[in-house]
Design a protein around this motif. Structure first.
Motif, PDB file in Angstrom:
ATOM      1  N   ILE A 104       0.833  -1.212   0.000  1.00  0.00           N
ATOM      2  CA  ILE A 104       0.000   0.000   0.000  1.00  0.00           C
ATOM      3  C   ILE A 104       0.867   1.261   0.000  1.00  0.00           C
ATOM      4  O   ILE A 104       0.457   2.307  -0.481  1.00  0.00           O
ATOM      5  N   ARG A 105       2.086   1.150   0.518  1.00  0.00           N
ATOM      6  CA  ARG A 105       3.013   2.277   0.508  1.00  0.00           C
ATOM      7  C   ARG A 105       4.006   2.175  -0.648  1.00  0.00           C
ATOM      8  O   ARG A 105       4.645   3.156  -1.001  1.00  0.00           O
ATOM      9  N   PHE A 106       4.123   1.005  -1.230  1.00  0.00           N
ATOM     10  CA  PHE A 106       5.027   0.776  -2.351  1.00  0.00           C
ATOM     11  C   PHE A 106       4.432   1.289  -3.674  1.00  0.00           C
ATOM     12  O   PHE A 106       5.094   1.992  -4.431  1.00  0.00           O
ATOM     13  N   PHE A 107       3.182   0.926  -3.940  1.00  0.00           N
ATOM     14  CA  PHE A 107       2.593   1.215  -5.246  1.00  0.00           C
ATOM     15  C   PHE A 107       2.464   2.691  -5.603  1.00  0.00           C
ATOM     16  O   PHE A 107       2.805   3.067  -6.721  1.00  0.00           O
ATOM     17  N   PRO A 108       1.966   3.562  -4.732  1.00  0.00           N
ATOM     18  CA  PRO A 108       1.754   4.959  -5.180  1.00  0.00           C
ATOM     19  C   PRO A 108       2.996   5.657  -5.727  1.00  0.00           C
ATOM     20  O   PRO A 108       2.945   6.166  -6.857  1.00  0.00           O
ATOM     21  N   PRO A 109       4.126   5.687  -5.016  1.00  0.00           N
ATOM     22  CA  PRO A 109       5.263   6.396  -5.609  1.00  0.00           C
ATOM     23  C   PRO A 109       5.831   5.707  -6.846  1.00  0.00           C
ATOM     24  O   PRO A 109       6.273   6.370  -7.789  1.00  0.00           O
ATOM     25  N   VAL A 110       5.780   4.380  -6.887  1.00  0.00           N
ATOM     26  CA  VAL A 110       6.273   3.654  -8.060  1.00  0.00           C
ATOM     27  C   VAL A 110       5.388   3.970  -9.267  1.00  0.00           C
ATOM     28  O   VAL A 110       5.880   4.306 -10.349  1.00  0.00           O
ATOM     29  N   LEU A 111       4.092   3.901  -9.075  1.00  0.00           N
ATOM     30  CA  LEU A 111       3.144   4.187 -10.155  1.00  0.00           C
ATOM     31  C   LEU A 111       3.295   5.618 -10.666  1.00  0.00           C
ATOM     32  O   LEU A 111       3.349   5.849 -11.878  1.00  0.00           O
ATOM     33  N   VAL A 112       3.406   6.574  -9.769  1.00  0.00           N
ATOM     34  CA  VAL A 112       3.550   7.983 -10.163  1.00  0.00           C
ATOM     35  C   VAL A 112       4.846   8.191 -10.950  1.00  0.00           C
ATOM     36  O   VAL A 112       4.854   8.841 -12.001  1.00  0.00           O
ATOM     37  N   GLY A 113       5.950   7.652 -10.451  1.00  0.00           N
ATOM     38  CA  GLY A 113       7.232   7.826 -11.127  1.00  0.00           C
ATOM     39  C   GLY A 113       7.254   7.195 -12.509  1.00  0.00           C
ATOM     40  O   GLY A 113       7.725   7.798 -13.485  1.00  0.00           O
ATOM     41  N   LYS A 114       6.712   5.994 -12.619  1.00  0.00           N
ATOM     42  CA  LYS A 114       6.726   5.303 -13.904  1.00  0.00           C
ATOM     43  C   LYS A 114       5.759   5.967 -14.891  1.00  0.00           C
ATOM     44  O   LYS A 114       6.076   6.126 -16.070  1.00  0.00           O
ATOM     45  N   PHE A 115       4.601   6.397 -14.412  1.00  0.00           N
ATOM     46  CA  PHE A 115       3.663   7.121 -15.274  1.00  0.00           C
ATOM     47  C   PHE A 115       4.293   8.411 -15.788  1.00  0.00           C
ATOM     48  O   PHE A 115       4.208   8.725 -16.978  1.00  0.00           O
ATOM     49  N   ALA A 116       4.943   9.156 -14.905  1.00  0.00           N
ATOM     50  CA  ALA A 116       5.558  10.430 -15.303  1.00  0.00           C
ATOM     51  C   ALA A 116       6.609  10.209 -16.385  1.00  0.00           C
ATOM     52  O   ALA A 116       6.705  10.984 -17.348  1.00  0.00           O
ATOM     53  N   ARG A 117       7.397   9.163 -16.245  1.00  0.00           N
ATOM     54  CA  ARG A 117       8.427   8.883 -17.242  1.00  0.00           C
ATOM     55  C   ARG A 117       7.817   8.585 -18.605  1.00  0.00           C
ATOM     56  O   ARG A 117       8.198   9.165 -19.614  1.00  0.00           O
ATOM     57  N   TYR A 118       6.821   7.672 -18.657  1.00  0.00           N
ATOM     58  CA  TYR A 118       6.219   7.314 -19.942  1.00  0.00           C
ATOM     59  C   TYR A 118       5.408   8.469 -20.516  1.00  0.00           C
ATOM     60  O   TYR A 118       5.399   8.675 -21.732  1.00  0.00           O
ATOM     61  N   ALA A 119       4.719   9.231 -19.668  1.00  0.00           N
ATOM     62  CA  ALA A 119       3.954  10.382 -20.163  1.00  0.00           C
ATOM     63  C   ALA A 119       4.880  11.427 -20.767  1.00  0.00           C
ATOM     64  O   ALA A 119       4.589  12.000 -21.828  1.00  0.00           O
ATOM     65  N   ALA A 120       6.004  11.686 -20.118  1.00  0.00           N
ATOM     66  CA  ALA A 120       6.967  12.658 -20.647  1.00  0.00           C
ATOM     67  C   ALA A 120       7.538  12.170 -21.971  1.00  0.00           C
ATOM     68  O   ALA A 120       7.684  12.957 -22.930  1.00  0.00           O
ATOM     69  N   LEU A 121       7.866  10.901 -22.048  1.00  0.00           N
ATOM     70  CA  LEU A 121       8.406  10.342 -23.286  1.00  0.00           C
ATOM     71  C   LEU A 121       7.360  10.418 -24.409  1.00  0.00           C
ATOM     72  O   LEU A 121       7.693  10.795 -25.539  1.00  0.00           O
ATOM     73  N   ALA A 122       6.116  10.093 -24.100  1.00  0.00           N
ATOM     74  CA  ALA A 122       5.046  10.171 -25.104  1.00  0.00           C
ATOM     75  C   ALA A 122       4.846  11.608 -25.577  1.00  0.00           C
ATOM     76  O   ALA A 122       4.675  11.870 -26.768  1.00  0.00           O
ATOM     77  N   TYR A 123       4.929  12.541 -24.649  1.00  0.00           N
ATOM     78  CA  TYR A 123       4.793  13.957 -25.009  1.00  0.00           C
ATOM     79  C   TYR A 123       5.908  14.385 -25.953  1.00  0.00           C
ATOM     80  O   TYR A 123       5.678  15.069 -26.942  1.00  0.00           O
ATOM     81  N   LEU A 124       7.117  13.955 -25.652  1.00  0.00           N
ATOM     82  CA  LEU A 124       8.257  14.320 -26.501  1.00  0.00           C
ATOM     83  C   LEU A 124       8.177  13.691 -27.891  1.00  0.00           C
ATOM     84  O   LEU A 124       8.673  14.252 -28.863  1.00  0.00           O
ATOM     85  N   LEU A 125       7.560  12.515 -27.980  1.00  0.00           N
ATOM     86  CA  LEU A 125       7.469  11.808 -29.258  1.00  0.00           C
ATOM     87  C   LEU A 125       6.264  12.237 -30.095  1.00  0.00           C
ATOM     88  O   LEU A 125       6.231  11.965 -31.292  1.00  0.00           O
ATOM     89  N   SER A 126       5.294  12.846 -29.466  1.00  0.00           N
ATOM     90  CA  SER A 126       4.049  13.214 -30.182  1.00  0.00           C
ATOM     91  C   SER A 126       4.141  14.560 -30.845  1.00  0.00           C
ATOM     92  O   SER A 126       4.869  15.414 -30.545  1.00  0.00           O
TER      93      SER A 126
END
Length: 144
Positions: free
Chosen positions: A122-144
């Motif tokens: 319950i304490r592991f998932f939120p920061p991992v999910l946020v960090g990984k989402f931010a990375r892929y969202a930033a990469l998608a933004y740069l590629l689009s």
């Protein structure tokens, strides 16, 4: 890798991202970029890659939690010195250090150490999910 993505699309991207966050040294970014550049929906790619990568990180957490000492030392490089360093980082930053779970070299060991220290999911998932989402969202933004 290309064949996996061609044959399975978003499911292939999910599998690739899962493997990239587990103990297998497979990068997910080239496949992610290839899917977006080939015209796949960037939002769907971000969702598939984020979920796969986050679940892969949970697998690495489980290896840290229940893996043998030899496995942790040999494959993840978690010597006693590294564990002490990780203890200090976790003592200082707590689960928020897992925002860096996406980062090359340190991401997988951070997830394994979180399992080793019995950090609840319950304490592991939120920061991992946020960090990984931010990375892929930033990469998608740069590629689009």
């Amino acid at each position: 890798m290309e064949q996996l993505l061609l044959d399975y699309g978003l499911y292939g991207l999910f599998i690739l991202a899962f493997l990239a966050a587990s103990v297998f040294p497979v990068p997910s970014e080239p496949g992610f970029a290839a899917m977006i550049l080939a015209g796949s929906d960037p939002v769907a790619c971000v969702v598939a890659a984020t979920l796969g990568n986050t679940l892969g990180a949970a697998t690495t957490w489980a290896v840290g939690r229940w893996g043998s000492e030899a496995f942790l030392r040999r494959f993840l490089g978690l010597s006693e010195v590294n564990r002490e360093r990780a203890r200090r980082i976790f003592a200082r930053f707590g689960p928020w250090s897992l925002l860096l779970a996406w980062a090359p070299v340190i991401g997988d060991p951070l997830c394994a150490v979180a399992g080793l220290f019995s950090l609840p999911m319950i304490r592991f998932f939120p920061p991992v999910l946020v960090g990984k989402f931010a990375r892929y969202a930033a990469l998608a933004y740069l590629l689009s």
